[in-house]
Motif scaffolding. Structure first.
Motif, PDB file in Angstrom:
ATOM      1  N   ASP A   1      30.623  22.990  36.072  1.00 46.95           N
ATOM      2  CA  ASP A   1      32.132  23.239  37.309  1.00 46.95           C
ATOM      3  C   ASP A   1      32.641  24.110  36.774  1.00 46.95           C
ATOM      4  O   ASP A   1      33.966  24.477  37.356  1.00 46.95           O
ATOM      5  N   GLY A   2      32.193  25.632  36.369  1.00 44.22           N
ATOM      6  CA  GLY A   2      33.189  26.790  36.217  1.00 44.22           C
ATOM      7  C   GLY A   2      33.327  27.185  34.909  1.00 44.22           C
ATOM      8  O   GLY A   2      34.053  27.786  34.371  1.00 44.22           O
ATOM      9  N   THR A   3      33.319  26.031  33.813  1.00 46.16           N
ATOM     10  CA  THR A   3      34.026  25.632  32.754  1.00 46.16           C
ATOM     11  C   THR A   3      32.798  26.347  31.540  1.00 46.16           C
ATOM     12  O   THR A   3      31.670  26.241  31.491  1.00 46.16           O
ATOM     13  N   ILE A   4      34.076  27.439  30.933  1.00 46.00           N
ATOM     14  CA  ILE A   4      32.895  27.621  29.830  1.00 46.00           C
ATOM     15  C   ILE A   4      33.798  26.956  28.584  1.00 46.00           C
ATOM     16  O   ILE A   4      34.466  26.610  27.978  1.00 46.00           O
ATOM     17  N   TRP A   5      32.235  27.296  27.139  1.00 46.59           N
ATOM     18  CA  TRP A   5      32.781  26.075  26.418  1.00 46.59           C
ATOM     19  C   TRP A   5      31.884  27.020  25.055  1.00 46.59           C
ATOM     20  O   TRP A   5      30.526  27.747  25.122  1.00 46.59           O
ATOM     21  N   THR A   6      32.478  27.100  23.810  1.00 47.64           N
ATOM     22  CA  THR A   6      31.831  28.023  22.646  1.00 47.64           C
ATOM     23  C   THR A   6      32.097  27.455  21.251  1.00 47.64           C
ATOM     24  O   THR A   6      33.037  26.349  21.790  1.00 47.64           O
ATOM     25  N   TRP A   7      31.457  27.491  20.265  1.00 47.34           N
ATOM     26  CA  TRP A   7      31.022  26.651  19.441  1.00 47.34           C
ATOM     27  C   TRP A   7      30.833  27.700  18.084  1.00 47.34           C
ATOM     28  O   TRP A   7      29.650  28.792  17.885  1.00 47.34           O
ATOM     29  N   GLY A   8      30.934  27.223  16.545  1.00 43.79           N
ATOM     30  CA  GLY A   8      30.531  28.533  15.887  1.00 43.79           C
ATOM     31  C   GLY A   8      31.256  29.393  14.526  1.00 43.79           C
ATOM     32  O   GLY A   8      32.066  28.633  15.153  1.00 43.79           O
ATOM     33  N   ASN A   9      31.252  30.768  15.026  1.00 44.89           N
ATOM     34  CA  ASN A   9      32.079  30.995  13.849  1.00 44.89           C
ATOM     35  C   ASN A   9      32.398  31.651  14.675  1.00 44.89           C
ATOM     36  O   ASN A   9      32.430  32.020  15.952  1.00 44.89           O
ATOM     37  N   ASN A  10      33.916  31.662  13.938  1.00 47.36           N
ATOM     38  CA  ASN A  10      35.296  31.879  14.979  1.00 47.36           C
ATOM     39  C   ASN A  10      36.106  32.967  13.759  1.00 47.36           C
ATOM     40  O   ASN A  10      37.111  33.151  13.665  1.00 47.36           O
ATOM     41  N   GLU A  11      35.203  33.447  12.915  1.00 44.81           N
ATOM     42  CA  GLU A  11      36.127  34.738  11.842  1.00 44.81           C
ATOM     43  C   GLU A  11      36.708  35.967  12.226  1.00 44.81           C
ATOM     44  O   GLU A  11      37.918  35.944  12.501  1.00 44.81           O
ATOM     45  N   ARG A  12      36.128  36.110  14.306  1.00 44.48           N
ATOM     46  CA  ARG A  12      36.394  36.973  14.755  1.00 44.48           C
ATOM     47  C   ARG A  12      36.889  37.137  15.870  1.00 44.48           C
ATOM     48  O   ARG A  12      36.694  37.772  16.831  1.00 44.48           O
ATOM     49  N   ASN A  13      37.198  35.648  16.007  1.00 45.67           N
ATOM     50  CA  ASN A  13      37.596  35.274  17.411  1.00 45.67           C
ATOM     51  C   ASN A  13      37.157  35.216  18.690  1.00 45.67           C
ATOM     52  O   ASN A  13      37.124  34.931  19.628  1.00 45.67           O
ATOM     53  N   GLN A  14      35.801  35.133  18.525  1.00 46.48           N
ATOM     54  CA  GLN A  14      34.735  35.281  18.808  1.00 46.48           C
ATOM     55  C   GLN A  14      34.792  33.487  19.832  1.00 46.48           C
ATOM     56  O   GLN A  14      33.946  33.543  21.017  1.00 46.48           O
TER      57      GLN A  14
END
Length: 640
Positions: A436-449
């Motif tokens: 559907d064109g959505t983006i999903w992320t997971w894992g380390n986020n210490e630098r806002n990635q």
């Protein structure tokens, strides 16, 4: 004149001469036109210089649309070359006259060849003035100020009307007054490519049933000049998209639909997936015949040639055939075969796998359609739209809802994620795009990635299950840099977020962190990148490939890994030290795919040639010698 006054005058004149080079760019932004409507006489622009070395032009010509000298002779309005020729669509040498004196174009005789076609080039003569036709259909006068064997200095002005004031296409004023009752165009819609020009004529119908051509007399306007510009019926495609061109004459307006498309460089037939991949200090190449070749650092067997010696020229990976996709991590490599099996070599986690210098199959994975690599974790996308991860999970990059085990020895399915079409890996985080064109992320986020928009104490440092980046829709592909993320939308724009310490995000710099997606700036910081088909993030530098095969790079430029011929910034206003915060165009053309490693870059062009540049301490450029670096693209091998 008193001696003191004379001295002041001389100092001022010297200062002005010293200032002229810095004024050239400003002059290009202030193009002045002579116009019948305003009846103004313009002043010539400040001098410009074209230089060349041997048979290679440093600067090819002048592009009026951007108001600057360009090396791309296909978009230049006129060109002066090292052989002493000045060229344009139409050209004539004028008698001696002032540059700011408008002329009647109708009275100019353009020379022709033996077949009656207009000449497109003449010999350059010192102190001569040439009349040339521009893309827009307007004319410019170019005066040759200085000329030598290595460069030429010129001054030019543009005339947008033909003179005299009376338009011969209009009814004579002495005749009986008639009214315009209708306006028609030669085309109701126009389809064109970026950079192409097409002309449309207008016809006015009068109350006495007469018809006249009024193309030059009408007022033309584009609703979106960034997509298509128009001058006296000549429409020029600027960027891909759609707009409306209107023409108004005597109170009647007519509209013309314009569709501009970008020429797309086609991938090499027979290579279905990624053709080049860059690890930390090694490089992979997928050839058309389904074999994989590698070069660079090999301490853990990541080259797959059966030993652990560094390789300075391409070597074939042993035992691999029928490969359709490749991926490279920090010190390991992956391959996807046409039968949907995944193969791996190298050492992502020494305590688990040990050195593996030849490919081995990940037997639990079948029906895989795509692969990706983080620094120490591996990602596979199955045909059913599920995502599987193994390797380092200490930051939750496995997407299983917890950081235990810290090392996933066998592929596991990512929690609550389905209908995925694209995958990518950053250093310690993972990305996916759904159908559907959505983006999903997971894992380390210490630098806002991760891109959750949070800061301070509310920042989720480890995201253990897939998180939707809510500000982005209609995404077609993603990429993960070391501590940042990239997305390309279906409209061809590029978005970035995360760590920005070396300007690798390519955005207006506000801080070292960007907690939500921001649109990447265009070349030279003008507008935004568009018509991009692929983007990739490395350690601290980023690249993007356009549909037309152009390649842009930005971020850290140590060892010349941006490929622009320098190790220092060319945009002092936007950058710090050796970093470029705005995309710079690499000299390569017809690029179909490129990848950013830690300190090097690799690309493949439409003819199958592999190009590399940047650091070469371990042979990751594959150029045959241990050069310290290459600041411009160097040929390595052919993939076809």
């Amino acid at each position: 004149m008193k001696k003191k006054s004379l001295l002041v005058f001389i100092i001022c004149m010297f200062a002005f001469q010293m200032l002229l080079p810095t004024l050239k760019v400003q002059a290009a932004k202030a193009l002045a036109y002579w116009s019948e409507e305003t009846e103004e006489v313009y002043e010539p622009l400040l001098p410009y210089t074209l230089e060349w070395s041997g048979d290679v032009l440093k600067n090819g010509g002048f592009d009026l649309d951007s108001g600057r000298i360009t090396t791309d002779k296909t978009i230049a309005d006129f060109v002066i070359n090292q052989y002493g020729d000045i060229g344009a669509r139409k050209i004539a040498e004028l008698p001696k006259q002032s540059l700011d004196e408008p002329i009647n174009i109708a009275n100019v005789s353009f020379p022709t060849d033996g077949l009656g076609y207009p000449l497109t080039s003449l010999k350059v003569k010192l102190d001569s003035t040439y009349l040339i036709q521009l893309d827009s259909g307007d004319f410019a006068k170019v005066h040759i100020d200085q000329v030598s064997s290595s460069k030429v200095n010129f001054t030019f002005v543009v005339q947008t009307d033909t003179l005299p004031d009376e338009d011969p296409t209009l009814p004579d004023e002495d005749e009986e007054e008639v009214d315009v009752i209708d306006l028609t165009s030669s085309q109701s819609s126009v389809s064109m490519d970026v950079g192409q020009s097409k002309s449309v004529s207008l016809t006015a119908k009068y109350s006495n049933n007469s018809k006249k051509t009024v193309t030059n007399a009408a007022k033309w306007k584009s609703e979106k000049p960034s997509i298509a510009s128009v001058t006296k019926g000549t429409i020029k495609g600027v960027s891909a998209g759609q707009t409306i061109i209107s023409a108004e004459y005597e109170g009647i307006t007519i509209k013309i639909k314009v569709s501009v498309k970008s020429k797309t460089v086609k991938p090499i037939k027979g290579i279905a997936g990624t053709a080049v991949a860059a690890g930390d200090s090694h490089t992979l190449v997928l050839k058309k015949n389904g074999t994989v070749w590698s070069f660079g650092k090999n301490q853990t067997g990541q080259l797959g040639n059966g030993n652990t010696k560094n390789q300075y020229t391409p070597v074939q990976v042993k035992g691999l055939k029928n490969v359709k996709d490749i991926a490279a991590g920090y010190n390991f490599s992956l391959a996807l075969k046409k039968d949907g099996t995944v193969w791996m070599w190298g050492n992502p986690l020494a305590s688990v796998y040990g050195p593996r210098s030849t490919p081995y199959q990940i037997k639990s994975l079948k029906n895989v359609v795509d692969i990706a690599a983080g620094e120490e974790h591996m990602i596979a996308l199955k045909k059913d739209g599920t995502v599987w991860v193994w390797g380092n999970n200490s930051y939750g990059q496995g997407g299983i809802g917890k950081t235990s085990p810290a090392t996933i020895t066998n592929p596991v399915k990512v929690t609550k994620l389905s209908k995925v079409t694209e995958i990518a890996g950053g250093r310690y985080h993972t990305l996916a795009v759904k159908s559907d064109g959505t983006i999903w992320t997971w894992g380390n986020n210490e630098r806002n990635q991760i891109g959750d928009g949070k800061t301070g104490s509310s920042l989720m440092k480890n995201v253990l299950v897939p998180y939707q980046v809510k500000l982005l829709t209609k995404v077609k592909s993603v990429s993960g840099g070391t501590y940042y993320s990239l997305a390309v939308k279906s409209d061809g724009t590029v978005w970035s977020w995360g760590f920005n310490d070396a300007s690798q995000l390519g955005i207006v710099k506000t801080s070292a962190y960007q907690n939500k997606p921001a649109k990447v700036l265009g070349e030279d910081g003008e507008g935004y990148l568009n018509q991009i088909k692929q983007a990739d993030g490395g350690y601290r530098h980023t690249l993007a490939v356009a549909n037309d095969g152009s390649l842009y790079t930005w971020g850290e430029n140590t060892y010349g890994k941006l490929g622009i011929g320098t190790e220092t910034s060319i945009y002092d206003v936007w950058s710090d030290g050796a970093n470029s915060a705005v995309p710079a165009k690499v000299s390569l053309t017809k690029v179909i795919q490129a990848e950013a490693g830690s300190e090097h870059t690799v690309a493949i062009t439409a003819d199958g040639t592999i190009w590399t540049w940047g650091f070469n301490d371990y042979g990751q450029l594959g150029v045959g010698k241990k050069y310290s670096k290459k600041k411009v693209p160097a040929k390595v091998l052919r993939a076809n």
